[in-house]
Design a protein around this motif. Structure first.
Motif, PDB file in Angstrom:
ATOM      1  N   LYS A   7     -20.625 -27.987  12.689  1.00 48.00           N
ATOM      2  CA  LYS A   7     -20.437 -29.132  11.798  1.00 48.00           C
ATOM      3  C   LYS A   7     -21.741 -29.578  11.140  1.00 48.00           C
ATOM      4  N   THR A  31     -20.853 -29.717  16.765  1.00 45.95           N
ATOM      5  CA  THR A  31     -19.640 -28.984  16.440  1.00 45.95           C
ATOM      6  C   THR A  31     -18.511 -29.950  16.103  1.00 45.95           C
ATOM      7  N   ASP A  32     -17.448 -29.414  15.525  1.00 51.86           N
ATOM      8  CA  ASP A  32     -16.353 -30.283  15.112  1.00 51.86           C
ATOM      9  C   ASP A  32     -15.520 -30.798  16.285  1.00 51.86           C
TER      10      ASP A  32
END
Length: 234
Positions: A7, A31-32
């Motif tokens: 992300k 990260t997402d």
């Protein structure tokens, strides 16, 4: 294999080598799905006498706190290698898993070069993930084995949704001027050939993949033009 997507990438300068105008840096990947992955940890809180060429700046923990993160929020520490300017704060991340090349971890156990930072990197083995060579850590996040600077050094490749693919060479190629096939390094260095091989490996990677950005390990001229935390690459 997890389909977690990368992300954001935050870059941090945590110190310097003033005599050479060299930045000491580390990075944070988010990260997402909410993971926080640190790449290296910078200089130790208190510098030993043998590290007098370094100067501390804004500590990694202070910088993380400025975006609302604490040491226990870091899930993974990618340890590119155990030099004092890269592993000096590893011990602060007590809930993280450390990811390091097996070759490097084994070498460090008997190599006096890494003795000063041993209290930082010599964590319980159940918290250390030893990898062998190039490794896909997560979808969009790869470790690239680049020995030469030290045995088992690793660089990092990540794919971001907007910026594209970013290669962090770390100390495999510390300065942009050395990122060339003609660069042979210091012939007196017994690791010069390994460094050449790793440089060519990264050059091949840039040629074969759509690399949007190559970030060198200690390049002050480049560093001045990069986004730094709290700014980020997405």
């Amino acid at each position: 294999m997890s389909q977690t997507a990368m992300k954001r990438l935050y870059l941090m300068q945590v110190g310097s080598m003033p005599d050479y105008q060299i930045p000491i840096v580390c990075a944070l990947i988010q990260t997402d799905d909410g993971r926080n992955i640190l790449i290296d940890s910078g200089l130790p809180e208190t510098l030993p006498e043998e590290a007098s060429e370094f100067e501390n700046g804004r500590d990694v923990l202070e910088q993380l706190a400025s975006i609302g993160l604490h040491s226990e929020d870091i899930h993974t520490v990618i340890s590119t290698h155990y030099d004092i300017d890269h592993a000096g704060r590893h011990g602060a991340f007590t809930r993280a898993q450390y990811v390091v090349q097996r070759e490097h971890h084994i070498d460090a156990a008997t190599n006096p070069r890494f003795a000063a930072t041993r209290p930082q990197w010599d964590q319980p083995i159940e918290r250390i993930r030893l990898v062998n060579g190039d490794t896909e850590l997560l979808s969009g996040l790869e470790l690239i084995e680049t020995s030469g600077h030290v045995p088992g050094h690793q660089s990092v490749l990540l794919r971001l949704p907007e910026t594209g693919t970013i290669l962090l060479t770390v100390d495999a190629v510390p300065f942009g001027e050395g990122f060339t096939r003609e660069h042979q390094g210091d012939g007196r260095n017994p690791e010069a050939e390994a460094m050449r091989v790793s440089t060519n490996k990264l050059l091949d990677l840039v040629e074969h993949e759509q690399i949007a950005m190559v970030i060198f390990g200690h390049d002050q001229a480049q560093w001045e033009g990069l986004k730094k935390l709290p700014e980020f690459y997405a």
